[in-house]
Design an enzyme around this catalytic site. Structure first.
Site, mmCIF file in Angstrom:
data_model
loop_
_atom_site.group_PDB
_atom_site.id
_atom_site.type_symbol
_atom_site.label_atom_id
_atom_site.label_comp_id
_atom_site.label_asym_id
_atom_site.label_seq_id
_atom_site.Cartn_x
_atom_site.Cartn_y
_atom_site.Cartn_z
ATOM 1 N N ASN A 144 0.858 -1.191 0.000
ATOM 2 C CA ASN A 144 0.000 0.000 0.000
ATOM 3 C C ASN A 144 0.887 1.231 0.000
ATOM 4 O OD1 ASN A 144 -1.817 2.042 0.489
ATOM 5 N ND2 ASN A 144 -2.241 1.463 2.613
ATOM 6 N N TRP A 145 0.962 1.896 -1.163
ATOM 7 C CA TRP A 145 1.864 3.044 -1.287
ATOM 8 C C TRP A 145 1.286 4.309 -0.661
ATOM 9 C CZ3 TRP A 145 3.561 2.470 -7.139
ATOM 10 C CH2 TRP A 145 4.330 1.300 -7.254
ATOM 11 N N LYS A 146 0.025 4.271 -0.275
ATOM 12 C CA LYS A 146 -0.646 5.462 0.280
ATOM 13 C C LYS A 146 -0.418 6.651 -0.668
ATOM 14 C CE LYS A 146 0.277 3.502 4.762
ATOM 15 N NZ LYS A 146 0.190 3.660 6.182
ATOM 16 N N HIS A 186 -9.373 1.041 5.055
ATOM 17 C CA HIS A 186 -8.080 1.215 5.728
ATOM 18 C C HIS A 186 -8.271 2.145 6.921
ATOM 19 C CE1 HIS A 186 -3.948 2.444 6.483
ATOM 20 N NE2 HIS A 186 -3.580 1.350 5.837
ATOM 21 N N GLU A 231 -6.705 4.559 7.973
ATOM 22 C CA GLU A 231 -6.533 5.990 7.684
ATOM 23 C C GLU A 231 -7.796 6.573 7.071
ATOM 24 O OE1 GLU A 231 -2.862 5.601 5.494
ATOM 25 O OE2 GLU A 231 -1.878 4.996 7.361
ATOM 26 N N GLU A 282 -5.225 -5.273 10.551
ATOM 27 C CA GLU A 282 -4.211 -4.247 10.756
ATOM 28 C C GLU A 282 -4.470 -3.525 12.070
ATOM 29 O OE1 GLU A 282 -2.183 -2.947 6.972
ATOM 30 O OE2 GLU A 282 -3.942 -1.704 7.127
ATOM 31 N N GLY A 293 2.573 1.897 10.856
ATOM 32 C CA GLY A 293 3.532 3.000 10.781
ATOM 33 C C GLY A 293 4.252 3.300 12.076
ATOM 34 N N SER A 330 3.617 -2.480 10.332
ATOM 35 C CA SER A 330 5.077 -2.493 10.540
ATOM 36 C C SER A 330 5.725 -3.805 10.119
ATOM 37 C CB SER A 330 5.408 -2.143 12.002
ATOM 38 O OG SER A 330 4.964 -0.831 12.297
ATOM 39 N N GLY A 390 2.879 -1.198 4.343
ATOM 40 C CA GLY A 390 2.853 0.229 4.042
ATOM 41 C C GLY A 390 4.261 0.736 3.767
ATOM 42 N N GLY A 391 4.893 1.300 4.795
ATOM 43 C CA GLY A 391 6.210 1.939 4.646
ATOM 44 C C GLY A 391 7.229 1.086 3.902
HETATM 45 C C1 PEP Z 1 -0.580 0.147 6.130
HETATM 46 O O1 PEP Z 1 -0.586 1.318 5.838
HETATM 47 O O2 PEP Z 1 -1.519 -0.567 5.768
HETATM 48 C C2 PEP Z 1 0.537 -0.376 6.910
HETATM 49 C C3 PEP Z 1 0.438 -1.591 7.376
HETATM 50 O O3 PEP Z 1 1.599 0.460 7.099
HETATM 51 P P1 PEP Z 1 3.021 0.052 7.731
HETATM 52 O O4 PEP Z 1 3.473 -1.212 7.072
HETATM 53 O O5 PEP Z 1 3.921 1.206 7.428
HETATM 54 O O6 PEP Z 1 2.818 -0.139 9.205
#
Ligand code: PEP
Length: 263
Positions: A13-15, A105, A107, A175, A181, A221, A242-243
């Protein structure tokens, strides 16, 4: 890893990162890296979720170069078409050959006030248009303290499935909000406990066959250094990343978890 023949899914997920030019460079590099490493795409599917403005470029590249990568969108409208400024319909995403769409998600639930009802409507809209919804659920740190580990994700998934009756291909992503994050991932055992409960919800709502066939991802993470622990769990069938999905080498290493998951 899952007991059935569920094909694991590693989803990036590049957001709101990477414009369409950057995404082309990224996808090319990711494809080369995985090809050089002889990645078995049939054994672990790799998907990227770029911003809307990148989707056409990513589609063109994947199709022209016959890449084994797949892609999805980060959101979809619950509506079909019409006066919904800024919204993107499932029909448009399907026309672009998107396979997946992330729905609910955390966010979007927090920053865009997406309720369980909206998540359910979007999930139904995605299915209607032949997209596979990646339905995200997860508890906050406060929820965890107040309600325990599975109560909130279980309730969110039950609500999200409200508009789905027939057996269908969906993906669920657990999640924990506190892990997204933060650099502080859940433990594999925590993830397994909640993912097992979510599989129970799927069985109740859609039947045991659908529950057995549905991939449940862990997200929060995830890195190359901790993916193995998650993938050893029987009810964890992949990761929403994500990251770490913004770094080609790191995302490729996560995708190649089978090379470093001891069994
Ligand atoms: C996400 O945004 O879905 C996510 C899991 O982010 P991260 O891997 O950075 O925690």
């Amino acid at each position: 890893m899952g007991v059935s023949n569920r094909v694991p899914l590693i989803a990036g997920n590049w957001k709101m990162n990477l414009d369409h030019l950057q995404s082309i460079a990224f996808v090319q590099k990711l494809a080369w890296t995985l090809k050089d490493a002889n990645h078995d795409f049939a054994g672990a599917e790799v998907a990227v979720f770029p911003p809307f403005t990148d989707l056409r470029s990513v589609q063109t590249l994947i199709s022209a170069d016959k890449l084994d990568l797949v892609f999805g969108a980060q959101d979809v409208s619950q509506f079909e078409s019409g006066a919904y400024t800024g919204e993107i319909s499932g029909a448009f995403l399907k026309a672009l050959d998107a396979k997946y769409v992330i729905i609910g998600h955390s966010e979007r639930r927090t920053m865009h006030a997406e309720s369980d009802e909206i998540v359910a409507a979007k999930s139904a809209a995605a299915i209607k248009h032949g997209l596979v919804p990646v339905i995200c659920v997860g508890e906050t740190a406060d929820d965890l303290e107040t309600h325990g580990p599975s109560a909130v994700p279980v309730a969110q998934l039950k609500a999200a499935l409200a508009g789905i009756s027939a057996p269908t291909d969906i993906v669920v992503a657990y999640e924990p909000v506190w892990a997204i994050g933060s650099g502080q991932a859940a433990t594999p055992e925590q993830a397994e406990q909640v993912c097992a409960a979510l599989r129970g919800v799927l069985a109740e709502a859609l039947g045991q066959d659908v529950a057995d066939a549905t991939r449940i991802l862990y997200g929060g993470s995830v890195k190359s250094g901790n993916i193995a622990g998650f993938m050893r769990q029987p009810n964890v069938d992949g990761a929403l990343v994500g990251g770490a999905s913004l770094d080609v080498a790191e995302f490729a290493a996560i995708s190649r978890f089978q090379k470093h998951v001891g069994v």
